[in-house]
Design a protein around this motif. Structure first.
Motif, mmCIF file in Angstrom:
data_model
loop_
_atom_site.group_PDB
_atom_site.id
_atom_site.type_symbol
_atom_site.label_atom_id
_atom_site.label_comp_id
_atom_site.label_asym_id
_atom_site.label_seq_id
_atom_site.Cartn_x
_atom_site.Cartn_y
_atom_site.Cartn_z
ATOM 1 N N GLU A 151 30.144 -24.954 -4.257
ATOM 2 C CA GLU A 151 31.108 -25.162 -5.323
ATOM 3 C C GLU A 151 31.322 -26.657 -5.585
ATOM 4 O O GLU A 151 31.518 -27.449 -4.667
ATOM 5 C CB GLU A 151 32.440 -24.486 -4.964
ATOM 6 N N GLY A 152 31.262 -27.016 -6.872
ATOM 7 C CA GLY A 152 31.504 -28.408 -7.255
ATOM 8 C C GLY A 152 30.296 -29.315 -7.139
ATOM 9 O O GLY A 152 30.400 -30.511 -7.412
ATOM 10 N N ASN A 153 29.151 -28.772 -6.735
ATOM 11 C CA ASN A 153 27.934 -29.579 -6.579
ATOM 12 C C ASN A 153 26.873 -29.055 -7.539
ATOM 13 O O ASN A 153 26.470 -27.902 -7.461
ATOM 14 C CB ASN A 153 27.430 -29.502 -5.137
ATOM 15 N N GLU A 154 26.434 -29.904 -8.474
ATOM 16 C CA GLU A 154 25.457 -29.485 -9.465
ATOM 17 C C GLU A 154 24.043 -29.360 -8.889
ATOM 18 O O GLU A 154 23.213 -28.636 -9.417
ATOM 19 C CB GLU A 154 25.443 -30.479 -10.633
ATOM 20 N N THR A 155 23.762 -30.089 -7.812
ATOM 21 C CA THR A 155 22.432 -30.010 -7.175
ATOM 22 C C THR A 155 22.598 -29.713 -5.684
ATOM 23 O O THR A 155 22.284 -30.557 -4.829
ATOM 24 C CB THR A 155 21.660 -31.329 -7.374
ATOM 25 N N PRO A 156 23.058 -28.521 -5.353
ATOM 26 C CA PRO A 156 23.293 -28.203 -3.936
ATOM 27 C C PRO A 156 22.013 -28.078 -3.124
ATOM 28 O O PRO A 156 22.072 -28.060 -1.892
ATOM 29 C CB PRO A 156 24.041 -26.869 -4.001
ATOM 30 N N ASN A 157 20.866 -27.977 -3.783
ATOM 31 C CA ASN A 157 19.607 -27.882 -3.034
ATOM 32 C C ASN A 157 19.126 -29.243 -2.541
ATOM 33 O O ASN A 157 18.138 -29.327 -1.805
ATOM 34 C CB ASN A 157 18.522 -27.243 -3.897
ATOM 35 N N VAL A 158 19.812 -30.321 -2.946
ATOM 36 C CA VAL A 158 19.459 -31.675 -2.513
ATOM 37 C C VAL A 158 20.587 -32.222 -1.642
ATOM 38 O O VAL A 158 21.750 -32.234 -2.053
ATOM 39 C CB VAL A 158 19.226 -32.614 -3.717
ATOM 40 N N LYS A 159 20.245 -32.653 -0.441
ATOM 41 C CA LYS A 159 21.238 -33.182 0.496
ATOM 42 C C LYS A 159 20.836 -34.584 0.944
ATOM 43 O O LYS A 159 19.667 -34.829 1.243
ATOM 44 C CB LYS A 159 21.376 -32.281 1.724
ATOM 45 N N GLU A 160 21.798 -35.481 0.974
ATOM 46 C CA GLU A 160 21.600 -36.811 1.533
ATOM 47 C C GLU A 160 22.148 -36.805 2.961
ATOM 48 O O GLU A 160 23.317 -36.514 3.172
ATOM 49 C CB GLU A 160 22.322 -37.868 0.703
ATOM 50 N N VAL A 161 21.283 -37.086 3.927
ATOM 51 C CA VAL A 161 21.699 -37.045 5.323
ATOM 52 C C VAL A 161 21.420 -38.400 5.978
ATOM 53 O O VAL A 161 20.555 -39.158 5.525
ATOM 54 C CB VAL A 161 20.959 -35.932 6.099
ATOM 55 N N THR A 162 22.157 -38.682 7.034
ATOM 56 C CA THR A 162 22.001 -39.930 7.779
ATOM 57 C C THR A 162 21.701 -39.613 9.238
ATOM 58 O O THR A 162 22.463 -38.890 9.890
ATOM 59 C CB THR A 162 23.267 -40.790 7.701
ATOM 60 N N ARG A 200 19.383 -37.687 15.657
ATOM 61 C CA ARG A 200 19.205 -36.331 15.117
ATOM 62 C C ARG A 200 20.291 -36.051 14.085
ATOM 63 O O ARG A 200 21.411 -36.538 14.193
ATOM 64 C CB ARG A 200 19.277 -35.265 16.217
ATOM 65 N N VAL A 201 19.922 -35.238 13.082
ATOM 66 C CA VAL A 201 20.893 -34.798 12.096
ATOM 67 C C VAL A 201 20.471 -33.417 11.615
ATOM 68 O O VAL A 201 19.279 -33.082 11.601
ATOM 69 C CB VAL A 201 20.987 -35.794 10.918
ATOM 70 N N THR A 202 21.461 -32.602 11.230
ATOM 71 C CA THR A 202 21.205 -31.233 10.796
ATOM 72 C C THR A 202 21.578 -31.076 9.333
ATOM 73 O O THR A 202 22.624 -31.573 8.890
ATOM 74 C CB THR A 202 22.019 -30.238 11.649
ATOM 75 N N ALA A 203 20.727 -30.368 8.584
ATOM 76 C CA ALA A 203 20.998 -30.064 7.179
ATOM 77 C C ALA A 203 20.830 -28.561 6.993
ATOM 78 O O ALA A 203 19.707 -28.059 6.896
ATOM 79 C CB ALA A 203 20.054 -30.837 6.261
ATOM 80 N N ASN A 204 21.939 -27.828 6.974
ATOM 81 C CA ASN A 204 21.912 -26.382 6.811
ATOM 82 C C ASN A 204 22.187 -26.014 5.355
ATOM 83 O O ASN A 204 22.900 -26.728 4.642
ATOM 84 C CB ASN A 204 22.963 -25.717 7.709
ATOM 85 N N TYR A 205 21.620 -24.880 4.922
ATOM 86 C CA TYR A 205 21.794 -24.427 3.553
ATOM 87 C C TYR A 205 22.457 -23.057 3.534
ATOM 88 O O TYR A 205 22.053 -22.148 4.262
ATOM 89 C CB TYR A 205 20.441 -24.371 2.830
#
Length: 443
Positions: A116-127, A133-138
């Motif tokens: 909700e509120g994100n026009e491109t939720p399939n794209v994530k910026e991670v650090t 290590r970093v996790t990006a869950n969908y």
């Protein structure tokens, strides 16, 4: 009395060209035989010490075979989820940002990434933080997919390909000039590309000078490196009449020596030049470029036009073309061959250094072996355009740049550097002399 025939200079050069193409074909074969990652759910985790990983699930049910892309700091890696919906990609840097993009076309029909509120939720910026290590869950559910039209995607790839091709042309021209005037297949040219990026990093990042000051200094020092290598290595070997095959082997050894010298001084990490991580500006469709990307294209075009004017209209440029056509005749007509070759090395070093700076922004990031990434592409550009022809090298480089980027529409991004090498083979089968090369009679 029977005398043994001595091959004419043109015959020797054709034989050398044949040997050069054979060596290049062998290198291409090795490149294509390099195995890809063994597991679809883990890519490059054994190559890099840090990782970006995550899960893709639909209502707590793992989704298998979903494609994702991780990009940033010199990597552009595709990965698929395994039967548990998990994936992982090795990355070279911690305390660095990466972009993770889920390809919604690989999701089940009617399913999309929902946030909700994100026009491109399939794209994530991670650090990737200090822990490495970093996790990006969908979170997947029913919804409307973000779809980019094929026309917009093709335009974006073409623009990226032109940017890469123009940068590649700067380095390929120098390599072609050196080959045309001396006959040397200089494998150390890749390290001259790296030198430009490293020198810019030293003045801009470590010394704190503005990038617009650091870049010209790096180009001048790269030109000085070209002159120094000619004075210290190549000219003494030419005077001793060392064979061209032996000179090629020397260039390979010099390339390795310089490459590992760079690693000793700057380490194995990927470093960023100022402004490399700046946000892009939306231009039209899906095309987005940073100010540095646009400036890089302008710099490349201006440099190529200036080189063309130098080669066509100046006395030294005309002498360079004469030596490339026939060194013996040029020397007999009064041209100072040694002086022209010295200028060629200076010009080749400067262009390679400029290409290195632009490549560090294109990747983005500079690394001790970054020149080696484009070495085969440089030789392919020179061969595709026509051996010894500077303008042919530029045309070949632009063709290769376009193929590298546009081919990712149909093949995995990991194979994008292999595609132009295959195109090279196909074109040479029908036009062996290259795009702008001249057909010569043999025998």
């Amino acid at each position: 009395m029977v005398r043994s025939a001595t091959p004419a200079p043109s015959q020797r050069r054709r034989r050398l060209a044949g040997a050069f193409v054979a060596v290049l074909a062998g290198l291409i074969g090795l490149q294509l035989l390099v195995p890809l990652a063994a597991h679809a759910d883990e890519v490059d985790t054994d190559k890099y010490p840090y990782r970006v990983s995550g899960n893709v699930q639909l209502d707590n049910v793992p989704l298998d075979g979903v494609e994702l892309n991780v990009k940033g700091n010199g990597i552009d890696t595709d990965v698929e989820t395994d039967e548990n919906g998990q994936w992982a990609v090795g990355v070279p840097e911690r305390n660095a940002d990466y972009t993770v993009t889920l390809n919604e076309d690989t999701l089940p029909e009617g399913i999309a990434v929902v946030e909700e509120g994100n026009e491109t939720p399939n794209v994530k910026e991670v650090t990737v933080g200090p822990g490495g290590r970093v996790t990006a869950n969908y979170f997947i559910g029913e919804g409307t997919r973000n779809v980019t039209g094929i026309f917009d995607v093709v335009v974006e790839r073409v623009i990226n390909g032109l940017s890469f091709g123009l940068m590649l042309a700067l380095a390929a021209i120098g390599l072609s000039l050196v080959y045309g005037t001396t006959g040397i297949s200089n494998f150390a040219h890749a390290e001259m590309v790296t030198f430009g990026a490293i020198t810019t990093f030293f003045f801009a990042n470590i010394s704190g000078w503005p990038i617009w000051v650091a870049m010209p200094i790096a180009v001048v020092l790269s030109a000085a490196l070209g002159l120094g290598l000619d004075v210290a290595v190549w000219r003494p070997l030419r005077r001793k009449r060392v064979g061209l095959v032996q000179l090629m082997i020397v260039s390979i050894g010099l390339s390795l020596a310089l490459r590992y010298t760079y690693q000793y001084f700057i380490g194995g990490d990927t470093e960023q030049l100022p402004g490399a991580t700046a946000a892009g500006i939306d231009l039209f469709g899906s095309v987005s470029m940073t100010v540095i990307d646009m400036v890089s294209i302008v710099i490349s075009i201006v440099a190529l036009l200036a080189f063309a004017a130098w080669l066509l209209f100046t006395r030294i440029g005309k002498a360079t073309r004469a030596i490339s056509d026939n060194p013996s005749l040029a020397a007999a007509s009064g041209i100072d061959v040694d002086r022209v070759v010295r200028i060629v090395w200076v010009l080749a070093g400067g262009l390679a250094g400029l290409a290195g700076v632009l490549f560090a922004y294109y990747r983005p990031g500079l690394k001790w072996d970054m020149g080696g990434e484009v070495l085969l592409l440089l030789f392919a550009a020179v061969t595709l355009g026509g051996l010894g022809t500077a303008f042919g090298a530029a045309v070949g480089a632009i063709v290769i740049g376009l193929v590298v980027e546009v081919s990712t529409l149909w093949i995995p991004a990991d194979l994008r550097f292999a595609a132009p090498l295959l195109v090279l083979i196909v074109i040479l089968l029908f036009r062996p002399q290259g795009i702008l090369g001249r057909r010569e009679r043999i025998g």
